[in-house]
Design a protein around this motif. Structure first.
Motif, PDB file in Angstrom:
ATOM      1  N   ASN A 131      -1.284 -14.429   7.945  1.00 44.90           N
ATOM      2  CA  ASN A 131      -2.082 -14.674   6.769  1.00 44.90           C
ATOM      3  C   ASN A 131      -1.452 -15.940   5.893  1.00 44.90           C
ATOM      4  O   ASN A 131      -2.416 -16.607   5.470  1.00 44.90           O
ATOM      5  CB  ASN A 131      -2.402 -13.464   6.051  1.00 44.90           C
ATOM      6  CG  ASN A 131      -3.028 -12.387   6.688  1.00 44.90           C
ATOM      7  OD1 ASN A 131      -4.085 -12.657   7.520  1.00 44.90           O
ATOM      8  ND2 ASN A 131      -3.162 -11.213   6.376  1.00 44.90           N
ATOM      9  N   SER A 132      -0.480 -15.729   5.679  1.00 45.41           N
ATOM     10  CA  SER A 132       0.198 -17.021   4.893  1.00 45.41           C
ATOM     11  C   SER A 132       0.378 -18.225   5.579  1.00 45.41           C
ATOM     12  O   SER A 132      -0.343 -19.273   4.897  1.00 45.41           O
ATOM     13  CB  SER A 132       1.886 -16.466   4.535  1.00 45.41           C
ATOM     14  OG  SER A 132       2.322 -17.529   3.862  1.00 45.41           O
ATOM     15  N   SER A 153      -3.085 -19.641   5.564  1.00 37.99           N
ATOM     16  CA  SER A 153      -3.648 -20.142   4.228  1.00 37.99           C
ATOM     17  C   SER A 153      -2.835 -21.480   4.115  1.00 37.99           C
ATOM     18  O   SER A 153      -3.612 -22.266   3.518  1.00 37.99           O
ATOM     19  CB  SER A 153      -3.061 -18.987   3.162  1.00 37.99           C
ATOM     20  OG  SER A 153      -3.249 -19.533   1.713  1.00 37.99           O
ATOM     21  N   LYS A 154      -1.721 -21.653   4.659  1.00 39.66           N
ATOM     22  CA  LYS A 154      -1.004 -22.860   4.239  1.00 39.66           C
ATOM     23  C   LYS A 154      -1.672 -23.919   5.196  1.00 39.66           C
ATOM     24  O   LYS A 154      -1.872 -25.063   4.829  1.00 39.66           O
ATOM     25  CB  LYS A 154       0.354 -22.812   4.762  1.00 39.66           C
ATOM     26  CG  LYS A 154       1.361 -22.012   3.726  1.00 39.66           C
ATOM     27  CD  LYS A 154       2.801 -21.821   4.328  1.00 39.66           C
ATOM     28  CE  LYS A 154       3.742 -21.144   3.306  1.00 39.66           C
ATOM     29  NZ  LYS A 154       5.023 -20.883   3.826  1.00 39.66           N
ATOM     30  N   SER A 213      -4.866 -23.884   6.110  1.00 37.15           N
ATOM     31  CA  SER A 213      -5.924 -24.276   5.491  1.00 37.15           C
ATOM     32  C   SER A 213      -5.811 -25.308   4.530  1.00 37.15           C
ATOM     33  O   SER A 213      -6.618 -26.143   4.108  1.00 37.15           O
ATOM     34  CB  SER A 213      -6.644 -22.927   4.873  1.00 37.15           C
ATOM     35  OG  SER A 213      -7.882 -23.128   4.177  1.00 37.15           O
ATOM     36  N   GLN A 214      -4.616 -25.048   3.576  1.00 44.01           N
ATOM     37  CA  GLN A 214      -4.407 -25.814   2.358  1.00 44.01           C
ATOM     38  C   GLN A 214      -3.940 -27.204   2.944  1.00 44.01           C
ATOM     39  O   GLN A 214      -4.418 -28.214   2.377  1.00 44.01           O
ATOM     40  CB  GLN A 214      -3.233 -25.406   1.663  1.00 44.01           C
ATOM     41  CG  GLN A 214      -2.961 -26.353   0.331  1.00 44.01           C
ATOM     42  CD  GLN A 214      -4.053 -26.112  -0.741  1.00 44.01           C
ATOM     43  OE1 GLN A 214      -4.561 -25.255  -0.923  1.00 44.01           O
ATOM     44  NE2 GLN A 214      -4.481 -27.170  -1.346  1.00 44.01           N
TER      45      GLN A 214
END
Length: 275
Positions: A84-85, A88-89, A91-92
């Motif tokens: 998940n982390s 998220s990274k 995606s960022q």
């Protein structure tokens, strides 16, 4: 109340002190039956003990499996958190990359506009200064900037910082173009050859000569031709930025020059880079 039976030498007695005399055949039969029951009892007790041991082993295996499950579950949760982390990274990073690509496109567009403006300015200057190009004047583009190079013989008498009439005529034509292009920054650079200055009064060396010639041109453009002084910078480069490394008279003449560097304002590009 339970009644227990005791078999003793052919006599069957109970705990209520009641006894029955058995026949030898009946006695042997009962002995055999007792032994059979005893054997079966021992077998069952052994089976029970075995089952108890197996049960203990199973309990240990269940405990081990439970521990393994807990460890695997903890690892799964950790991996899931990492995933998940990472997602998220990613995606960022993808969002940041897209923004950078958009900004890069904007910078490229701004640079294209600058280059187009430089090319258009060069064309205007070449047309305006066409009559002076055989007298030591040239116009070219380097790194997005327009360079107007004027040989010292076009502007100054030998060893002088006073602009002659032919030089003023060229600068008048140049100023006419510059006054129509308010978004152009102007740098006036003085350059000399490697010959040392001798007995020129206030001019002590080639540094003085290059700086004073640059300020003479700057002063004429601002005071005589009305070019906005906020747009101009005057600098002296002395002999240290030659265009020809040779020592022939022709090479030295090329190095004695005034270069007027015209740069389209880059505020748009700088603002894009700062974002």
């Amino acid at each position: 109340m339970k009644i227990k039976y005791i078999l003793l030498a052919g006599v069957l007695c109970t705990t209520l002190h009641s006894c029955v005399v058995l026949s030898p055949k009946k006695y042997k039969y009962l002995l055999a039956d007792r032994d059979s029951l005893s054997t079966r009892t021992n077998t069952l007790e052994a089976q029970v003990a075995g089952l108890q041991t197996d049960t203990m082993h199973l309990h240990h295996q269940i405990a081990d499996l439970q521990n393994s499950y807990n460890t695997l579950n903890a690892n799964y949760n950790k991996l899931n958190d990492n995933y998940n982390s990472s997602s998220s990274k990613v995606s960022q990073l993808s969002t940041d990359l897209q923004k950078r690509e958009e900004r890069l496109k904007e910078v490229e567009d701004a640079l294209k506009k600058r280059d187009a403006a430089s090319t258009a300015l060069k064309d205007k200057l070449q047309k305006a200064l066409l009559g002076f190009q055989n007298s030591g004047l040239s116009v070219d583009i380097r790194d997005g900037k327009v360079y107007v190079s004027l040989a010292d013989k076009l502007l100054f008498p030998s060893g002088s910082i006073v602009i002659d009439q032919h030089g003023k005529d060229a600068l008048v034509q140049l100023a006419a173009v510059l006054n129509k292009e308010p978004d152009i920054n102007i740098a006036v650079e003085g350059h000399t050859d490697t010959k040392k200055v001798i007995n020129l009064g206030q001019i002590k060396d080639n540094w003085d000569l290059s700086v004073m010639r640059a300020t003479s041109v700057t002063r004429f453009l601002t005071e005589s031709q009305g070019v906005d002084p906020h747009r101009l910078t005057a600098t002296g480069k002395s002999e240290f930025q030659p265009v020809d490394q040779g020592t022939t008279p022709d090479a030295l003449a090329k190095n004695r020059r005034i270069e007027i560097v015209l740069t389209p304002k880059l505020d748009e590009i700088y603002n894009l880079i700062k974002q």
